[in-house]
Scaffold this active site. Structure first.
Site, short mmCIF file in Angstrom:
data_model
loop_
_atom_site.label_atom_id
_atom_site.label_comp_id
_atom_site.label_asym_id
_atom_site.label_seq_id
_atom_site.Cartn_x
_atom_site.Cartn_y
_atom_site.Cartn_z
N VAL A 1 59.50 -62.48 -55.20
CA VAL A 1 58.97 -63.06 -57.02
C VAL A 1 60.16 -62.08 -57.48
CG1 VAL A 1 57.36 -64.12 -56.32
CG2 VAL A 1 56.74 -61.91 -56.63
N CYS A 2 60.91 -62.74 -58.69
CA CYS A 2 61.25 -61.58 -59.51
C CYS A 2 60.27 -61.09 -60.53
CB CYS A 2 61.82 -62.83 -60.81
SG CYS A 2 63.19 -63.12 -59.93
N GLY A 3 60.16 -60.23 -61.23
CA GLY A 3 59.23 -59.70 -61.60
C GLY A 3 58.88 -59.01 -60.77
N ASP A 4 58.36 -58.89 -59.89
CA ASP A 4 57.28 -58.46 -59.25
C ASP A 4 55.75 -57.18 -59.91
OD1 ASP A 4 57.91 -55.49 -58.09
OD2 ASP A 4 59.86 -56.84 -57.49
#
Lengths: 173, 154
Positions: free
Chosen positions: B45-48
């Site tokens: 994910v982006c922004g984990d």
């Protein structure tokens, strides 16, 4: 987890006040998952019509997306000339072309006043607006992009049509 | 599993942050410390969670707080992850013996052999003021951390 800053006049809103449900997205124009989410949101807007209003707030992840902040500046600068959503759409349509030259090209294609656009892109007010969006997200428990709030409550399901639509329709009851 | 109770002394530990450097909790006495246990370096994910906290670092710094990420990945994985995500805070390796520190903080998932998504805020005297264990699939965000930091502001 609840939205700490309610939807107000500083927001970019699609849809009327009479809508039963307000869907707020915290998003990043350079995030591939936000791009994917866009088609889901478009589909839901078509299905729900006037029952739904949609709000976009900036949550640029600048450490992993080199151009995310500039893209957000461009959207906010376009908003000053009444074309936020048009720029929002162009940015997602052209996600990998965010150099300043490209951003100015998008402004030209929207017939914006370019001098004003460039001035607004670099203004303190624009930077502050984006930072306010970001911080309101942090305080509301935004945990990545995109994060959605349905009538002020964080949506924890997958960004898929079925799950999001069910949650929105549940909020209408 | 419940987090350690508020008011208890945070258990000290020393963990590797690079192949030849270790970091101890006691190094940070006098400052608020945020411990963020998480299951694995790379997730799709982006922004984990760690990327998110990296973005919020300037807010944490307003409270002079130190953020330490902790997972059971080895230091080489941590180095690659930190480089890819442009992280500006240390991530510690709870690799050997595996999960030892995570276990001290009730933050170890025995079944999957990874750290839980657990958060702690520790005050200037080394006492726990807030702990939270999130369902492993849900990134808890940073609102709880900020509230806890606000509560111990000098």
């Amino acid at each position: 987890m609840d939205l700490t800053t309610s939807v107000g006049e500083n927001d970019h809103i699609q849809g009327g006040r009479s809508a039963l449900v307000t869907l707020v997205e915290y998003g990043d124009f350079e995030c591939p998952y936000c791009l994917k989410a866009r088609s889901v949101i478009e589909a839901i807007k078509k299905i729900e019509g006037e029952k739904l209003r949609f709000v976009f707030r900036n949550f640029p992840l600048s450490q992993i997306h080199a151009h995310a902040i500039h893209a957000a500046y461009a959207a906010e600068a376009a908003a000053r000339q009444g074309k936020f959503w048009e720029m929002h759409d162009l940015l997602f349509d052209n996600q990998y072309a965010f150099e300043d030259q490209s951003l100015i090209g998008y402004a030209q294609s929207l017939d914006l006043n370019i001098d004003q656009f460039v001035k607004d892109m670099n203004s303190q007010e624009t930077a502050e607006k984006i930072n306010e969006d970001f911080l309101s997200g942090v305080k509301s428990g935004v945990n990545g992009t995109p994060t959605f709030f349905i009538n002020g409550v964080r949506f924890n399901g997958p960004t898929e049509l079925k799950a999001l639509r069910e949650a929105i329709e549940a909020a209408m009851k | 599993m419940n987090p350690l109770e508020n008011g208890t002394q945070a258990p000290n530990f020393s963990l590797k942050v690079t192949p030849d450097q270790t970091v101890s909790l006691s190094d940070f006495l006098g400052k608020p410390v945020i411990l963020a246990f998480y299951p694995a370096d790379f997730s799709p994910v982006c922004g984990d969670e760690m990327t998110l906290y990296n973005e919020i670092l300037p807010e944490f710094k307003k409270y002079e707080a130190e953020l330490l990420g902790i997972s059971v990945d080895n230091v080489w994985s941590h180095l690659a992850f930190a480089k890819e995500k442009n992280l500006h805070f240390p991530i510690l390796s709870d690799f050997n013996p595996k999960g030892e520190v995570s276990k001290l903080y009730n933050a170890y998932d025995e079944k999957d052999g990874v750290s839980e998504r657990a958060l702690y805020v520790i005050n200037q005297e080394g006492k726990i003021v807030w702990g939270y264990i999130s369902p492993i699939g849900i990134n808890p965000g940073a609102d709880g951390i900020l509230k806890a930091l606000e509560s111990i502001k000098p």
